[in-house]
Scaffold this active site. Structure first.
Site, PDB file in Angstrom:
ATOM      1  N   SER A  31      38.361 -11.056   1.903  1.00  0.00           N
ATOM      2  CA  SER A  31      39.543 -11.892   2.065  1.00  0.00           C
ATOM      3  C   SER A  31      40.050 -12.332   0.692  1.00  0.00           C
ATOM      4  O   SER A  31      40.402 -11.484  -0.121  1.00  0.00           O
ATOM      5  CB  SER A  31      39.209 -13.083   2.971  1.00  0.00           C
ATOM      6  OG  SER A  31      40.383 -13.737   3.399  1.00  0.00           O
ATOM      7  N   GLU A  34      41.447  -8.633  12.910  1.00  0.00           N
ATOM      8  CA  GLU A  34      41.491  -9.612  11.832  1.00  0.00           C
ATOM      9  C   GLU A  34      42.127 -10.939  12.245  1.00  0.00           C
ATOM     10  O   GLU A  34      41.708 -12.011  11.796  1.00  0.00           O
ATOM     11  CB  GLU A  34      42.287  -9.046  10.646  1.00  0.00           C
ATOM     12  CG  GLU A  34      41.703  -7.809   9.999  1.00  0.00           C
ATOM     13  CD  GLU A  34      40.681  -8.138   8.921  1.00  0.00           C
ATOM     14  OE1 GLU A  34      40.301  -9.313   8.780  1.00  0.00           O
ATOM     15  OE2 GLU A  34      40.267  -7.198   8.217  1.00  0.00           O
ATOM     16  N   HIS A  78      38.059 -11.398  11.567  1.00  0.00           N
ATOM     17  CA  HIS A  78      38.116 -11.519  10.108  1.00  0.00           C
ATOM     18  C   HIS A  78      36.790 -12.061   9.570  1.00  0.00           C
ATOM     19  O   HIS A  78      36.308 -13.099  10.013  1.00  0.00           O
ATOM     20  CB  HIS A  78      39.259 -12.463   9.736  1.00  0.00           C
ATOM     21  CG  HIS A  78      39.518 -12.603   8.278  1.00  0.00           C
ATOM     22  ND1 HIS A  78      40.001 -11.578   7.497  1.00  0.00           N
ATOM     23  CD2 HIS A  78      39.381 -13.675   7.440  1.00  0.00           C
ATOM     24  CE1 HIS A  78      40.160 -12.007   6.251  1.00  0.00           C
ATOM     25  NE2 HIS A  78      39.776 -13.266   6.186  1.00  0.00           N
TER      26      HIS A  78
END
Length: 521
Positions: free
Chosen positions: A214, A337, A433
């Site tokens: 991320s 995600e 995610h």
């Protein structure tokens, strides 16, 4: 008999003495001597300073050299987190509160190497939207990596407005006429520390892999792009994060993005400060409060900017011109995600609500968009909405990163994590995610009673691919499905699903459409 017992006791005493010696073994690093702890054949050193505390006059300055200490520094506990606000209650990413301080530039090392060894080094950069997180997390424990033959390093870096605030006065103070990229400079300082000190832990400074997820992956992307990191690492892994869209410029409004200096000046005004001197006198807690209580659409959101020094151009242009640090990469993203990055209540529930969101975004291209993300009833809305957001935000940038690497000298290995980790809400969350991190680190939560043998096998496999890549630049190895490097013709990628296998043309029609649509705008 007594003599035998005495000998046994003596032997045990010597054994425990040797263990204590190994545990308290000292290592010399920048600043002085440190000691750590040992468990399971792995030594760990936590809370090692890699730069001076960025406090007082050093707030919003490039990181400075470590302040030396006397005696042996006990590095047996993580350093403080950089100032940040907690995740909202109920978030998948919420964690117990930890000590915070602006004095937060610390890193952590795990190693099973013996003195004189030169093992590959992996440096983990945490995620958290550049506003949260630290190098201290149960999931980031480096024991498993160390047992597989690498030296694992996790780092902190300044976050939010303390890490990415630009301002005209700060630019004027800087000998490089730059401001706002302090978090990136912290990461570079940590990599320089690795170059100077990692040999003492049995690591090879000439074989360093940076990896992150991320915002950590955005950071890896920036480090691959910046000329300031040249030679500090030799391979890179990006998990769910690439910055190939428009970027804010330091001084000029561009591509509908406000200049970073203007954002900083507005922030100072909101904090009640009429100068940088006054802003440096504002407490870190208030700085974070002002940032989080923005009522004007997150106008104070901070991120790296094109400052002419750390980033001489937008990252996409640096890559397009082949001016990035040309290193092999593993890059990829996850199948679901957006399930944890959106509030379920805000996801459109009806076709009518969906159309209000989508039609203004795609205009004349809406018909083409609908063909790729079809919605025939209200039941289709969530999947189409979350799927399109996933592809714009993650799937396409990671394919772009693979493509732009593959056009140079280095190889790129693309992946898609589709395995659904077992949890009570897995039907909705899917491969959410950051779900892959525990598998990459081979640190599945032992308290999760829903884990299956399949999960442990996948974690063993993924961590081995990552370690192999760190060792040689090629993730492949004995007993693993063959991972084919990405190329623009076959577009191979590794699908980390219930079955690990190579597939081709990941969401090709959707990604090709989005790519062309972005070029038209």
């Amino acid at each position: 008999m007594r003599r035998n017992l005495t000998l046994v006791a003596l032997a045990l005493g010597l054994a425990f003495s040797g263990l204590a010696f190994a545990t308290n073994d000292t290592i010399k690093v920048d600043g002085g001597l440190i000691s750590g702890t040992a468990a399971e054949g792995v030594r760990s050193f936590k809370g090692i300073p890699f730069a001076a505390p960025p406090v007082g006059e050093l707030r919003w300055k490039a990181p400075q050299p470590v302040v030396p200490w006397q005696g042996v520094r006990q590095c047996d506990a993580f350093g403080p987190e950089c100032p940040q606000s907690p995740y909202p209650a109920g978030s998948m990413y919420a964690a117990p509160p930890q000590k915070q301080s602006e004095d937060c530039l610390y890193l952590n090392v795990w190693t099973a190497a013996k003195s004189g060894e030169k093992r590959p080094v992996m440096v983990w950069i945490h995620g958290g939207a550049l506003t949260r997180g630290s190098g201290a997390s149960r999931t980031y424990n480096g024991t498993s990596f160390a047992k597989k033959g690498v030296v694992l390093v996790t780092i902190n870096y300044r976050l939010g407005p303390l890490g990415y605030l630009a301002h005209p006065e700060l630019t004027g103070e800087s000998p490089r006429h730059s401001s706002g990229n302090y978090g990136v400079l912290d990461q570079i300082a940590a990599l320089k520390w690795v170059q100077k000190n990692i040999a003492a832990f049995g690591g090879d400074a000439k074989n360093v892999t940076i990896f992150g997820e991320s915002a950590g992956s955005w950071s890896v992307n920036a480090l691959v792009a910046t000329p300031l990191a040249k030679g500090l690492f030799h391979r890179a892994i990006g998990e769910s994060g690439g910055s190939f869209g428009p970027m804010a410029n330091l001084k000029e409004d561009r591509a509908r993005l406000t200049a970073a200096e203007k954002v900083g000046a507005a922030f100072a005004k909101a904090a009640g400060a009429d100068s940088i001197k006054a802003l440096r006198a504002v407490s870190a807690d208030k700085i974070i409060d002002v940032f989080n209580n923005d009522t004007e659409g997150k106008k104070f959101r901070t991120s790296p900017n094109v400052d002419g020094w750390v980033l001489p151009d937008e990252i996409r242009n640096i890559f397009a011109q082949g001016k990035q640090n040309d290193v092999p990469v593993i890059v990829g993203s996850n199948a679901n995600e957006m399930t944890t990055l959106t509030v379920p209540a805000t996801v459109p529930k009806t076709i009518e609500d969906y159309r209000k969101r989508v039609d203004p975004l795609y205009g004349e291209a809406t018909r083409d968009f609908d063909a790729l993300y079809p919605v025939k009833s209200d039941a289709d809305v969530a999947a189409a909405y979350l799927g399109s957001l996933r592809d714009v935000t993650f799937t396409l940038p990671m394919r772009t990163w693979a493509r732009m690497t593959a056009t140079g000298r280095s190889k790129a290995y693309l992946y898609f994590f589709s395995h659904v980790p077992p949890n009570p809400n897995s039907k909705y969350l899917g491969a959410y995610h950051a779900a892959e991190i525990a598998y990459v680190f081979n640190n599945l939560n032992p308290q999760n009673t829903m884990l299956q043998e399949l999960d442990h096998k996948l974690a063993e496999m993924m961590s081995t691919y990552w370690v192999n890549f760190a060792k040689t630049g090629d993730p492949n190895g004995k007993g693993l499905p063959k991972w084919i490097p990405y190329n623009g013709t076959d577009e191979p990628y590794m699908d980390f699903g219930d079955v690990v296998q190579v597939r081709n043309h990941l969401l090709k029609e959707q990604l090709d459409f989005l790519e062309q649509f972005q070029k038209r705008r």
